[in-house]
Design a protein around this motif. Structure first.
Motif, short mmCIF file in Angstrom:
data_model
loop_
_atom_site.label_atom_id
_atom_site.label_comp_id
_atom_site.label_asym_id
_atom_site.label_seq_id
_atom_site.Cartn_x
_atom_site.Cartn_y
_atom_site.Cartn_z
N GLU A 199 26.14 32.11 39.70
CA GLU A 199 26.77 31.44 39.77
C GLU A 199 26.70 32.46 38.63
OE1 GLU A 199 26.17 27.44 36.67
OE2 GLU A 199 26.11 27.71 39.17
N PHE A 200 25.59 33.16 38.75
CA PHE A 200 25.56 34.10 36.92
C PHE A 200 26.42 34.84 37.68
CE2 PHE A 200 23.39 37.73 34.67
CZ PHE A 200 23.13 37.27 32.91
N ILE A 201 26.43 35.75 38.67
CA ILE A 201 27.60 36.94 38.60
C ILE A 201 28.88 36.55 38.63
CG2 ILE A 201 28.82 37.94 40.52
CD1 ILE A 201 26.27 38.77 41.62
N CYS A 202 28.96 35.16 38.33
CA CYS A 202 30.50 34.77 38.53
C CYS A 202 30.86 34.72 37.37
CB CYS A 202 30.74 33.47 39.14
SG CYS A 202 31.09 33.67 40.75
N LEU A 203 29.95 33.80 36.13
CA LEU A 203 30.38 34.15 34.92
C LEU A 203 30.33 34.90 33.88
CD1 LEU A 203 30.20 32.26 32.27
CD2 LEU A 203 27.10 32.39 32.43
N VAL A 204 29.80 35.81 34.67
CA VAL A 204 29.62 37.62 34.07
C VAL A 204 31.56 38.10 34.32
CG1 VAL A 204 28.70 39.72 34.46
CG2 VAL A 204 27.30 38.27 34.10
N ILE A 205 31.30 37.95 35.52
CA ILE A 205 32.51 38.16 36.30
C ILE A 205 34.08 37.99 35.27
CG2 ILE A 205 34.01 38.63 37.95
CD1 ILE A 205 32.50 38.38 40.23
N SER A 206 33.75 36.45 34.55
CA SER A 206 34.78 35.65 34.10
C SER A 206 34.53 36.28 33.02
CB SER A 206 34.65 34.18 34.43
OG SER A 206 33.81 33.52 33.88
N ILE A 207 33.96 35.87 32.50
CA ILE A 207 33.65 36.32 30.74
C ILE A 207 33.97 38.49 30.60
CG2 ILE A 207 31.57 36.70 29.01
CD1 ILE A 207 30.36 34.96 29.65
N THR A 208 33.78 38.66 31.36
CA THR A 208 34.18 40.63 31.51
C THR A 208 35.44 39.90 31.58
OG1 THR A 208 32.29 41.31 32.59
CG2 THR A 208 34.02 42.71 32.21
N GLY A 209 36.20 39.29 32.45
CA GLY A 209 38.03 39.81 32.39
C GLY A 209 38.30 39.24 31.68
N LEU A 210 37.71 38.64 30.61
CA LEU A 210 38.21 37.93 29.18
C LEU A 210 38.33 38.59 28.58
CD1 LEU A 210 37.59 33.54 28.94
CD2 LEU A 210 39.62 34.67 29.97
N CYS A 211 37.46 39.38 27.84
CA CYS A 211 36.85 40.51 27.80
C CYS A 211 37.92 41.26 27.64
CB CYS A 211 35.71 41.12 26.94
SG CYS A 211 34.65 39.56 26.73
#
Length: 128
Positions: free
Chosen positions: A71-83
């Motif tokens: 879950e944490f990796i998915c969150l980091v990936i999604s936030i990084t992708g948005l940025c």
């Protein structure tokens, strides 16, 4: 976890286990409660972690390390992708939110079910 397990069914299971524990000899009962006190988790703390923190930190509280990592990796990936301007990353963020909603609303039950399983495991080990 059984999110839709009725509360009264869970309470009946807990009561049956308490009755079984009360039938143990004094030494085993003492060992049971000693082990239980170190392993049980507070449902209110779990609920608070669920409400306050993103990224699945509440999974750490119940020792679900693999689920936390995913879950944490998915969150980091999604936030990084948005940025980085990948607007499709919002779908991953939405998926995480949808996955977390039942855990958010059933957090008290999840923690109590976890505690019941731990208590049942301790009882089984001591009874044998």
């Amino acid at each position: 976890m059984q999110y839709l397990q009725p509360w009264n069914e869970l309470e009946e299971q807990e009561e049956q286990l308490r009755n079984q524990v009360n039938q143990l000899p004094a030494e085993q009962k003492k060992a049971y409660y000693k082990q239980q006190s170190t392993q049980l988790k507070d449902p209110d703390t779990y609920a608070s972690l669920n409400w306050l923190f993103l990224g699945g930190f509440h999974h750490l509280y119940l020792k679900k390390y693999r689920l936390f990592a995913i879950e944490f990796i998915c969150l980091v990936i999604s936030i990084t992708g948005l940025c980085l301007g990948y607007h499709q990353a919002v779908y991953l963020l939405l998926a995480i939110a949808i996955y977390e909603l039942p855990q958010l609303f059933f957090s008290q039950k999840i923690a109590r079910q976890y505690n019941y399983k731990i208590s049942e495991k301790i009882f089984t080990e001591l009874a044998n």
